[in-house]
Design a protein around this motif. Structure first.
Motif, PDB file in Angstrom:
ATOM      1  N   MET A 223       0.882  -1.176   0.000  1.00  0.00           N
ATOM      2  CA  MET A 223       0.000   0.000   0.000  1.00  0.00           C
ATOM      3  C   MET A 223       0.912   1.216   0.000  1.00  0.00           C
ATOM      4  SD  MET A 223      -3.354  -0.943   0.415  1.00  0.00           S
ATOM      5  CE  MET A 223      -4.296   0.062   1.551  1.00  0.00           C
ATOM      6  N   TYR A 225       1.359   5.399  -0.752  1.00  0.00           N
ATOM      7  CA  TYR A 225       0.524   6.596  -0.705  1.00  0.00           C
ATOM      8  C   TYR A 225       1.159   7.811  -1.356  1.00  0.00           C
ATOM      9  CZ  TYR A 225      -1.958   3.782   2.738  1.00  0.00           C
ATOM     10  OH  TYR A 225      -2.640   2.772   3.360  1.00  0.00           O
ATOM     11  N   TYR A 328       1.431   8.403  -8.010  1.00  0.00           N
ATOM     12  CA  TYR A 328       0.190   8.540  -8.767  1.00  0.00           C
ATOM     13  C   TYR A 328      -0.455   9.853  -8.358  1.00  0.00           C
ATOM     14  CZ  TYR A 328      -4.371   7.005 -10.685  1.00  0.00           C
ATOM     15  OH  TYR A 328      -5.533   6.876 -11.404  1.00  0.00           O
ATOM     16  N   CYS A 423     -14.072   4.629  -3.356  1.00  0.00           N
ATOM     17  CA  CYS A 423     -13.364   5.498  -4.293  1.00  0.00           C
ATOM     18  C   CYS A 423     -14.257   6.631  -4.788  1.00  0.00           C
ATOM     19  CB  CYS A 423     -12.830   4.688  -5.468  1.00  0.00           C
ATOM     20  SG  CYS A 423     -11.564   3.508  -4.981  1.00  0.00           S
ATOM     21  N   THR A 427     -10.308   9.885  -4.599  1.00  0.00           N
ATOM     22  CA  THR A 427      -9.792   8.637  -4.033  1.00  0.00           C
ATOM     23  C   THR A 427      -9.732   7.600  -5.146  1.00  0.00           C
ATOM     24  OG1 THR A 427     -10.722   9.123  -1.861  1.00  0.00           O
ATOM     25  CG2 THR A 427     -10.151   6.836  -2.311  1.00  0.00           C
ATOM     26  N   TYR A 429      -6.849   4.525  -7.229  1.00  0.00           N
ATOM     27  CA  TYR A 429      -5.618   3.752  -7.076  1.00  0.00           C
ATOM     28  C   TYR A 429      -5.195   3.111  -8.386  1.00  0.00           C
ATOM     29  CZ  TYR A 429      -8.951  -0.168  -6.836  1.00  0.00           C
ATOM     30  OH  TYR A 429      -9.952  -1.060  -7.106  1.00  0.00           O
ATOM     31  N   LYS A 431      -3.607  -0.534  -9.431  1.00  0.00           N
ATOM     32  CA  LYS A 431      -3.353  -1.872  -8.903  1.00  0.00           C
ATOM     33  C   LYS A 431      -2.410  -2.594  -9.855  1.00  0.00           C
ATOM     34  CE  LYS A 431      -5.542  -5.955  -6.910  1.00  0.00           C
ATOM     35  NZ  LYS A 431      -6.806  -6.648  -6.589  1.00  0.00           N
ATOM     36  N   PHE A 473      -1.212  -1.939  -4.269  1.00  0.00           N
ATOM     37  CA  PHE A 473      -1.922  -0.701  -4.573  1.00  0.00           C
ATOM     38  C   PHE A 473      -0.987   0.504  -4.490  1.00  0.00           C
ATOM     39  CE2 PHE A 473      -5.314  -3.479  -3.002  1.00  0.00           C
ATOM     40  CZ  PHE A 473      -6.286  -3.278  -3.960  1.00  0.00           C
ATOM     41  N   TRP A 475      -1.834   4.533  -4.317  1.00  0.00           N
ATOM     42  CA  TRP A 475      -2.974   5.432  -4.182  1.00  0.00           C
ATOM     43  C   TRP A 475      -2.637   6.832  -4.686  1.00  0.00           C
ATOM     44  CZ3 TRP A 475      -7.738   3.815  -2.689  1.00  0.00           C
ATOM     45  CH2 TRP A 475      -7.819   2.526  -2.144  1.00  0.00           C
ATOM     46  N   ASN A 476      -3.677   7.510  -5.181  1.00  0.00           N
ATOM     47  CA  ASN A 476      -3.533   8.895  -5.615  1.00  0.00           C
ATOM     48  C   ASN A 476      -3.109   9.752  -4.428  1.00  0.00           C
ATOM     49  OD1 ASN A 476      -3.836  11.449  -6.804  1.00  0.00           O
ATOM     50  ND2 ASN A 476      -6.015  11.493  -6.275  1.00  0.00           N
ATOM     51  N   CYS A 477      -1.988  10.454  -4.579  1.00  0.00           N
ATOM     52  CA  CYS A 477      -1.448  11.219  -3.452  1.00  0.00           C
ATOM     53  C   CYS A 477      -2.243  12.482  -3.163  1.00  0.00           C
ATOM     54  CB  CYS A 477       0.017  11.569  -3.706  1.00  0.00           C
ATOM     55  SG  CYS A 477       0.282  12.640  -5.132  1.00  0.00           S
ATOM     56  N   ALA A 481      -7.215   8.101   1.261  1.00  0.00           N
ATOM     57  CA  ALA A 481      -6.945   6.683   1.023  1.00  0.00           C
ATOM     58  C   ALA A 481      -7.031   5.950   2.351  1.00  0.00           C
ATOM     59  CB  ALA A 481      -5.563   6.500   0.400  1.00  0.00           C
TER      60      ALA A 481
END
Length: 490
Positions: A223, A225, A328, A423, A427, A429, A431, A473, A475-477, A481
């Motif tokens: 995960m 971030y 991301y 999401c 929010t 991601y 994968k 994953f 995640w969009n910073c 999240a």
């Protein structure tokens, strides 16, 4: 060791399930009630167990990748001992529910735990877990035969015989011919058939060419971030599976796992009950204690193999960094969603994949109308119906070991796209799905020449290892999240 309940479920190619057999042992359930006292949780109806079991195995709703009770960061699954939270509460939980999935069947049972379960004891200390898995493996061999694929009529016939078979091999919920507590002496040479008793789980003896296959698979979860206020998380766990086609009633095989000189000791090791002897120091390293002085190998596992393919052992490993680091970023501007993503392959990982893909789903929006996205390496497939970008990186990263994706998307299709309660807004991601042959992050390996086979015929030995991703994953910073305050654990 006794069993409170047993379930056998059929699973066809289209993932349709149906309960084919169930059995409860009232005398064992009475003992469970006395042992647990106020903490006793009764076994619910079959349809309730089936619903929660399929959810835990990820088979109840394949189009819904996130289920809070199963996938949130506070849930620490320790397969194959599953935890079924019957009403979403930790105080109303069936544990440990053991499950073996081999199409077309799922076999599951709830063994009796005769020690206090609060605080929850480590799985390695519960004899009922290893013996319960042996019981399920024996039923699996009986129902599916050594070939693993009986015809429907044959399976139906064996299921019809099962009530009478259980009366003989599991009277009053206590299986017979299950390995007893206490390891016998390690074998030093070939073992002849003589007057040895064939275990109940072996429906026959192997005849023909002697072959041993040992496969080591490590799985990495992550995960990430891209935010200094959130700690990136990752973990690695491995399994060693064996298929031993060797002659004899109780042939003996020894598999040895080795680590590089600077490798971290393996932790949380669980072994199959067919292992005949084991150094106790191998089982003491746990990810909870994180003891750096733990046993660092080599790890020797002598065993008398069952006929079918089986999991010899599983473990976890501490690795300093994940194999692929990603960033991301999404932002909304001028009615478009602007996307920027970078993936970097760590220098310790070889640049040779069996496959590598990145999926970028967009939930809770209208369908994509225009997509203007470019990648620096690989190719991009667009599924407007699913609001999905599939970035096929392929079998290698670029020479710089870094690849990127840039562009923008508009959403104005005629119908809404897929939904997901997690999401919303920004929010989102990426994968990752990848497999790397001949690699483990821990450095753990099985040397073909270290596999010893004591049998009447010389065996051909094959070994392999690979690294796979699961729940990986990025995640969009710039959006929210899910975050866990602790380390990812099995």
């Amino acid at each position: 060791m006794s069993i409170r309940a047993l379930w056998i479920i059929s699973l066809d190619k289209s993932d349709h399930v149906s309960l084919r057999f169930s059995k409860r042992f009232s005398t064992v359930e009475h003992r469970a009630k006395l042992l647990a006292g106020s903490g006793y949780v009764p076994v619910p109806d079959e349809d309730v167990v089936l619903q929660h079991l399929l959810t835990e195995l990820g088979l109840s709703d394949p189009d819904k990748p996130f289920v809070s009770a199963r996938d949130n960061c506070s849930h620490c699954p320790r397969s194959p001992a599953l935890e079924l939270r019957l009403h979403g509460s930790a105080h109303d939980t069936l544990w440990p529910v053991l499950a073996i999935l081999q199409r077309p069947l799922i076999l599951a049972c709830l063994p009796l735990v005769d020690v206090p379960i609060k605080p929850r004891p480590p799985l390695a200390s519960l004899l009922s877990v290893s013996k319960g898995l042996t019981f399920l493996a024996g039923l699996q061999t009986f129902l599916l035969s050594s070939g693993g694929k009986p015809d429907p009529e044959g399976l139906a016939s064996r299921l019809a015989m099962l009530p009478s078979v259980l009366l003989q091999i599991c009277p009053l919920g206590t299986p017979l011919d299950v390995p007893a507590l206490g390891p016998p002496a390690s074998p030093t040479g070939p073992t002849g058939a003589g007057n040895q008793k064939i275990p109940a789980w072996k429906t026959g003896l192997h005849r023909g060419r002697a072959v041993v296959n040992v496969a080591l698979t490590e799985v990495v979860r992550s995960m990430q971030y891209g935010n200094p206020s959130r700690q990136d998380l990752w973990d690695v766990y491995g399994t060693v599976t064996c298929k031993c086609e060797v002659e004899g009633v109780l042939p003996n095989v020894t598999v040895t796992l080795t680590l590089p000189a600077n490798g971290s000791p393996l932790q949380d090791i669980l072994v199959h009950p067919c292992v005949t002897s084991l150094d106790t120091s191998i089982l003491t390293a746990t990810s909870v204690e994180n003891d750096s002085s733990a046993f660092s190998g080599p790890y020797k596992f002598p065993f008398s193999p069952p006929l079918e393919q089986f999991r010899l052992c599983s473990y976890t490993s501490q690795v300093p960094v994940p194999p692929i680091l990603g960033s991301y970023q999404l932002k909304t501007e001028d009615g478009h969603l602007h996307i920027s993503a970078t993936l970097k392959l760590h220098e310790s990982v070889k640049n040779s994949f069996e496959y590598c893909e990145a999926h970028l789903p967009f939930f809770n929006r209208d369908q994509m109308s225009t997509v203007d996205v470019k990648v620096s390496h690989g190719q991009l497939d667009v599924s407007k119906e699913k609001n999905l970008l599939v970035w096929i990186i392929g079998q290698k990263f670029s020479k710089s070991r870094e690849v990127s994706l840039e562009g923008k998307i508009s959403f104005g299709g005629p119908v809404p796209g897929p939904t997901d309660p997690l999401c919303s807004g920004l929010t989102a991601y990426i994968k990752l799905y990848f497999k790397v042959p001949d690699l483990t992050l821990s450095g753990c390996s099985v040397d073909q020449h270290s596999v010893q086979v004591y049998s009447t015929a010389k065996a051909k030995v094959f070994t392999s290892r690979e690294l796979q991703s699961k729940e990986y994953f990025i995640w969009n910073c710039t959006g929210s999240a899910p975050v866990s305050s602790g380390q990812m654990m099995l």
